[in-house]
Design a protein around this motif. Structure first.
Motif, PDB file in Angstrom:
ATOM      1  N   VAL A  96       0.836  -1.204   0.000  1.00 34.19           N
ATOM      2  CA  VAL A  96       0.000   0.000   0.000  1.00 34.19           C
ATOM      3  C   VAL A  96       0.871   1.254   0.000  1.00 34.19           C
ATOM      4  O   VAL A  96       0.597   2.219  -0.730  1.00 34.19           O
ATOM      5  CB  VAL A  96      -0.941   0.012   1.225  1.00 34.19           C
ATOM      6  N   LEU A  97       1.928   1.244   0.791  1.00 38.26           N
ATOM      7  CA  LEU A  97       2.799   2.419   0.876  1.00 38.26           C
ATOM      8  C   LEU A  97       3.540   2.650  -0.440  1.00 38.26           C
ATOM      9  O   LEU A  97       3.725   3.794  -0.863  1.00 38.26           O
ATOM     10  CB  LEU A  97       3.783   2.245   2.038  1.00 38.26           C
ATOM     11  N   LYS A  98       3.952   1.572  -1.099  1.00 36.37           N
ATOM     12  CA  LYS A  98       4.598   1.713  -2.406  1.00 36.37           C
ATOM     13  C   LYS A  98       3.627   2.302  -3.428  1.00 36.37           C
ATOM     14  O   LYS A  98       3.990   3.177  -4.216  1.00 36.37           O
ATOM     15  CB  LYS A  98       5.107   0.355  -2.889  1.00 36.37           C
ATOM     16  N   ALA A  99       2.389   1.800  -3.419  1.00 44.16           N
ATOM     17  CA  ALA A  99       1.382   2.324  -4.344  1.00 44.16           C
ATOM     18  C   ALA A  99       1.074   3.787  -4.040  1.00 44.16           C
ATOM     19  O   ALA A  99       0.876   4.595  -4.958  1.00 44.16           O
ATOM     20  CB  ALA A  99       0.111   1.483  -4.249  1.00 44.16           C
ATOM     21  N   SER A 100       1.061   4.150  -2.773  1.00 46.91           N
ATOM     22  CA  SER A 100       0.809   5.541  -2.378  1.00 46.91           C
ATOM     23  C   SER A 100       1.925   6.450  -2.871  1.00 46.91           C
ATOM     24  O   SER A 100       1.670   7.536  -3.420  1.00 46.91           O
ATOM     25  CB  SER A 100       0.673   5.646  -0.855  1.00 46.91           C
ATOM     26  N   MET A 101       3.162   6.011  -2.689  1.00 49.34           N
ATOM     27  CA  MET A 101       4.288   6.817  -3.139  1.00 49.34           C
ATOM     28  C   MET A 101       4.318   6.912  -4.664  1.00 49.34           C
ATOM     29  O   MET A 101       4.711   7.942  -5.226  1.00 49.34           O
ATOM     30  CB  MET A 101       5.599   6.226  -2.617  1.00 49.34           C
ATOM     31  N   SER A 102       3.891   5.839  -5.336  1.00 47.95           N
ATOM     32  CA  SER A 102       3.813   5.879  -6.792  1.00 47.95           C
ATOM     33  C   SER A 102       2.807   6.937  -7.248  1.00 47.95           C
ATOM     34  O   SER A 102       3.054   7.670  -8.217  1.00 47.95           O
ATOM     35  CB  SER A 102       3.410   4.501  -7.322  1.00 47.95           C
ATOM     36  N   LEU A 103       1.694   7.051  -6.528  1.00 49.75           N
ATOM     37  CA  LEU A 103       0.692   8.065  -6.857  1.00 49.75           C
ATOM     38  C   LEU A 103       1.227   9.472  -6.630  1.00 49.75           C
ATOM     39  O   LEU A 103       0.955  10.383  -7.410  1.00 49.75           O
ATOM     40  CB  LEU A 103      -0.564   7.850  -6.016  1.00 49.75           C
ATOM     41  N   THR A 104       1.980   9.656  -5.577  1.00 52.41           N
ATOM     42  CA  THR A 104       2.550  10.990  -5.315  1.00 52.41           C
ATOM     43  C   THR A 104       3.529  11.393  -6.416  1.00 52.41           C
ATOM     44  O   THR A 104       3.623  12.574  -6.763  1.00 52.41           O
ATOM     45  CB  THR A 104       3.263  11.021  -3.950  1.00 52.41           C
ATOM     46  N   GLU A 105       4.240  10.406  -6.968  1.00 52.84           N
ATOM     47  CA  GLU A 105       5.155  10.704  -8.071  1.00 52.84           C
ATOM     48  C   GLU A 105       4.387  11.045  -9.343  1.00 52.84           C
ATOM     49  O   GLU A 105       4.784  11.928 -10.105  1.00 52.84           O
ATOM     50  CB  GLU A 105       6.086   9.508  -8.297  1.00 52.84           C
ATOM     51  N   GLU A 106       3.265  10.336  -9.565  1.00 51.16           N
ATOM     52  CA  GLU A 106       2.444  10.618 -10.749  1.00 51.16           C
ATOM     53  C   GLU A 106       1.820  12.006 -10.683  1.00 51.16           C
ATOM     54  O   GLU A 106       1.594  12.642 -11.709  1.00 51.16           O
ATOM     55  CB  GLU A 106       1.339   9.567 -10.870  1.00 51.16           C
ATOM     56  N   HIS A 107       1.535  12.484  -9.474  1.00 49.73           N
ATOM     57  CA  HIS A 107       0.897  13.789  -9.280  1.00 49.73           C
ATOM     58  C   HIS A 107       1.857  14.761  -8.593  1.00 49.73           C
ATOM     59  O   HIS A 107       1.453  15.551  -7.750  1.00 49.73           O
ATOM     60  CB  HIS A 107      -0.378  13.640  -8.448  1.00 49.73           C
ATOM     61  N   SER A 108       3.105  14.687  -8.984  1.00 51.64           N
ATOM     62  CA  SER A 108       4.118  15.536  -8.337  1.00 51.64           C
ATOM     63  C   SER A 108       3.917  17.021  -8.620  1.00 51.64           C
ATOM     64  O   SER A 108       4.443  17.874  -7.905  1.00 51.64           O
ATOM     65  CB  SER A 108       5.518  15.113  -8.806  1.00 51.64           C
ATOM     66  N   ASP A 109       3.137  17.334  -9.649  1.00 52.94           N
ATOM     67  CA  ASP A 109       2.879  18.733  -9.991  1.00 52.94           C
ATOM     68  C   ASP A 109       1.701  19.312  -9.211  1.00 52.94           C
ATOM     69  O   ASP A 109       1.330  20.471  -9.408  1.00 52.94           O
ATOM     70  CB  ASP A 109       2.607  18.873 -11.491  1.00 52.94           C
ATOM     71  N   LYS A 110       1.125  18.511  -8.307  1.00 54.12           N
ATOM     72  CA  LYS A 110      -0.043  18.957  -7.546  1.00 54.12           C
ATOM     73  C   LYS A 110       0.297  19.075  -6.064  1.00 54.12           C
ATOM     74  O   LYS A 110       1.285  18.492  -5.597  1.00 54.12           O
ATOM     75  CB  LYS A 110      -1.204  17.983  -7.741  1.00 54.12           C
TER      76      LYS A 110
END
Length: 290
Positions: A96-110
């Motif tokens: 879950v934490l890996k998936a969460s961090m992956s999402l933060t990287e995908e939305h790094s401009d937000k």
């Protein structure tokens, strides 16, 4: 080769660990049964509500006046990361934490705010640079609808007020005891069904009583709360399933290790006995020689 005392200490240590993992497996199995019953009973109700909700909000007639379906440019994102309070459940939390961090990287401009649910997520994101809302991190201390409803209402109110433009849930969906799938689910705005031309299966027409406004006012918020509650129940059941599987594997590994250690112990003991016999024979021969 290790001496007998060291091998015996290791055997006792592994035996004690095996007893603990076996007990934890049994506790997890008992908790899993209750958690599994809850999510199995909840899932059809939640899925049907979500289907009705998506149909109501789809198309030009449905979603224009529903505040929870309002789509706007995403600049502020709320990430709800759902883990457990405890460890010893394999890769349950780390996935879950890996998936969460992956999402933060995908939305790094937000601008990303994290709402951790579960002590493991809270401890993890405390070390990161994201703003955190930790008010609902202890939902798993009492897995019931009332505290989850309060958390869902906070998320919904924050979206309506414009504090966040999009809300994503990240959690483990319960499949079976051995399988839990990490899900990245858009919670808000409500996803709309894109119906293709000539497709009559993806959308249904409902007779709305007493009025469409009343249904929107009552059904939509309650459906969202049920959807949030289902994610919590999914994660709870997945946690116990993952822990049961992990403790079962740990118990089996301990049994294999004990088997190897007992073999080493017997070989070491036999070697020691052989050496003692050789020393006695050598001593006797020396006395006869004198």
């Amino acid at each position: 080769m290790a001496n007998l005392k060291e091998v015996k200490e290791r055997i006792n240590s592994v035996s004690s660990t095996q007893q603990i993992t076996k007990a934890m497996k049994m506790v997890a199995a008992a908790k899993l049964r209750r958690a599994q019953d809850k999510i199995v009973q909840m899932r059809p109700y939640s899925q049907k509500l979500t289907s009705i909700l998506n149909n109501i909000t789809s198309g030009t007639e449905g979603g224009t006046d529903i505040v929870y379906a309002e789509e706007r440019p995403v600049s502020k994102l709320l990430l709800v990361s759902i883990t457990s309070d405890k460890g010893l459940c394999g890769a349950f939390n780390s996935n879950v934490l890996k998936a969460s961090m992956s999402l933060t990287e995908e939305h790094s401009d937000k601008q990303i705010t994290v709402m951790p649910v579960g002590k493991k997520a809270l401890d993890f994101f405390k070390k990161k640079s994201f703003p955190i809302n930790s008010d609902y991190a202890k939902l798993f201390e009492d897995v019931s609808f009332e505290p989850v409803r309060e958390a869902a209402e906070f998320v919904m109110d924050s979206f309506v007020s414009g504090q966040f433009d999009k809300v994503i849930l990240v959690y483990n969906e319960f499949k079976n005891v051995a399988t839990q799938a990490v899900v990245k689910e858009q919670f808000l705005p409500i996803s709309k069904i894109e119906q293709e031309e000539g497709d009559t299966k993806t959308s249904q027409e409902y007779i709305v009583e007493p009025s469409r406004e009343y249904i929107i006012e009552e059904l939509v918020p309650n459906s969202l709360k049920i959807q949030f509650y289902k994610a919590i129940l999914d994660s709870n059941a997945s946690e116990h399933g993952a822990r049961m599987t992990a403790m079962s594997k740990a118990t089996d590994n301990a049994a294999e290790l004990l088997k190897d250690l007992k073999l080493v112990y017997n070989r070491t003991r036999q070697a020691a006995i052989t050496n003692e016999i050789l020393e006695i024979v050598a001593g006797a021969n020396a006395l006869e020689g004198n």
